[in-house]
Design a protein around this motif. Structure first.
Motif, PDB file in Angstrom:
ATOM      1  N   ARG A 181      29.415  36.023  35.743  1.00  0.00           N
ATOM      2  CA  ARG A 181      30.362  35.160  36.439  1.00  0.00           C
ATOM      3  C   ARG A 181      29.684  34.522  37.648  1.00  0.00           C
ATOM      4  NH1 ARG A 181      34.443  39.868  36.226  1.00  0.00           N
ATOM      5  NH2 ARG A 181      35.379  39.567  34.169  1.00  0.00           N
TER       6      ARG A 181
ATOM      7  N   GLU B  10      32.374  31.730  33.676  1.00  0.00           N
ATOM      8  CA  GLU B  10      31.867  32.936  33.024  1.00  0.00           C
ATOM      9  C   GLU B  10      30.960  32.535  31.860  1.00  0.00           C
ATOM     10  OE1 GLU B  10      33.999  37.030  32.373  1.00  0.00           O
ATOM     11  OE2 GLU B  10      34.700  35.598  30.869  1.00  0.00           O
TER      12      GLU B  10
ATOM     13  N   LEU C 100      39.949  37.637  40.496  1.00  0.00           N
ATOM     14  CA  LEU C 100      38.692  38.321  40.813  1.00  0.00           C
ATOM     15  C   LEU C 100      38.525  38.486  42.311  1.00  0.00           C
ATOM     16  CD1 LEU C 100      36.338  36.226  38.490  1.00  0.00           C
ATOM     17  CD2 LEU C 100      37.302  38.476  37.982  1.00  0.00           C
TER      18      LEU C 100
ATOM     19  N   ALA D  10      33.332  41.103  44.555  1.00  0.00           N
ATOM     20  CA  ALA D  10      32.601  42.176  43.862  1.00  0.00           C
ATOM     21  C   ALA D  10      32.478  41.904  42.363  1.00  0.00           C
ATOM     22  CB  ALA D  10      33.290  43.514  44.093  1.00  0.00           C
ATOM     23  N   ASP D  11      33.308  41.009  41.833  1.00  0.00           N
ATOM     24  CA  ASP D  11      33.273  40.675  40.408  1.00  0.00           C
ATOM     25  C   ASP D  11      32.359  39.488  40.090  1.00  0.00           C
ATOM     26  OD1 ASP D  11      35.330  42.610  39.717  1.00  0.00           O
ATOM     27  OD2 ASP D  11      36.720  41.241  40.748  1.00  0.00           O
TER      28      ASP D  11
ATOM     29  N   ASP E 259      28.676  37.523  39.957  1.00  0.00           N
ATOM     30  CA  ASP E 259      27.275  37.877  39.727  1.00  0.00           C
ATOM     31  C   ASP E 259      26.278  36.939  40.384  1.00  0.00           C
ATOM     32  OD1 ASP E 259      27.823  40.108  37.873  1.00  0.00           O
ATOM     33  OD2 ASP E 259      28.645  38.514  36.614  1.00  0.00           O
TER      34      ASP E 259
END
Length: 193
Positions: free
Chosen positions: A2, A19, A68, A71-72, A74
């Protein structure tokens, strides 16, 4: 994977969350039409100042719409040019701060490259080579995309981009800003000053 993308190259503060490179989880755009309408076009200093006000709420709203948290995520991507220098700096600085705070990779993105590959959100299987038409407020260009990172400019406008032409013609004939929105005025009999 993500990726949270930040776009502040001109007069809209935008954040998208994608995503796996093709699935759009959130897309939040804060426009500045009301701010620049008085002047009949984008005022760079006003655009930059408004990005400062809007960027954090737009990021929060995009994360909320995607369901989200940071922390979710990337990776953080950000437009680095071309565009208005002050406006770009706002996006780049907040992206750097987020990347440092979260220890996530920071991905610089060309505004033009973003336009060329945004089509993959609708056509995920599209792979180079292909021809891409970039039509935005400041760019009207035709590119041959050989592969990611390899582009050949086939043609471009000589001076103003299509979006700027719409704005200038609208102003000359008394239609509202932005120029493309003036078509509605014309259908209603004009918005003559």
């Amino acid at each position: 994977m993500r990726c949270l993308g930040i776009e502040t190259s001109c007069d809209e503060t935008a954040v998208g969350i994608v995503e796996d490179g093709t699935v759009l989880l959130a897309n939040v755009v804060s426009t500045q039409i009301d701010i620049h309408q008085r002047w009949g076009g984008v005022v760079p200093e006003l655009a930059s100042r408004n990005h400062i006000v809007q960027i954090l709420p737009v990021i929060d709203l995009a994360l909320s719409r995607a369901g989200l948290g940071l922390a979710d995520i990337d990776a953080i991507a950000v437009t680095v040019g071309p565009g208005l220098l002050g406006a770009l700096l706002v996006g780049v600085q907040i992206a750097k701060a987020l990347a440092i705070a979260t220890k996530l990779p920071l991905v610089p993105v060309s505004h033009i490259e973003g336009h060329l590959f945004s089509v993959r959100l609708s056509v995920p299987r599209l792979v180079p080579p292909f021809v891409g038409l970039v039509v935005s407020g400041g760019h009207t260009s035709l590119y041959l995309v050989h592969r990611i990172g390899s582009y050949e400019l086939l043609a471009k406008t000589r001076d103003d981009a299509a979006g700027e032409c719409f704005d200038k013609v609208a102003r000359m004939i008394g239609l509202s800003y932005p120029g493309g929105a003036g078509i509605d005025d014309l259908a209603r009999g004009g918005n003559r000053a």
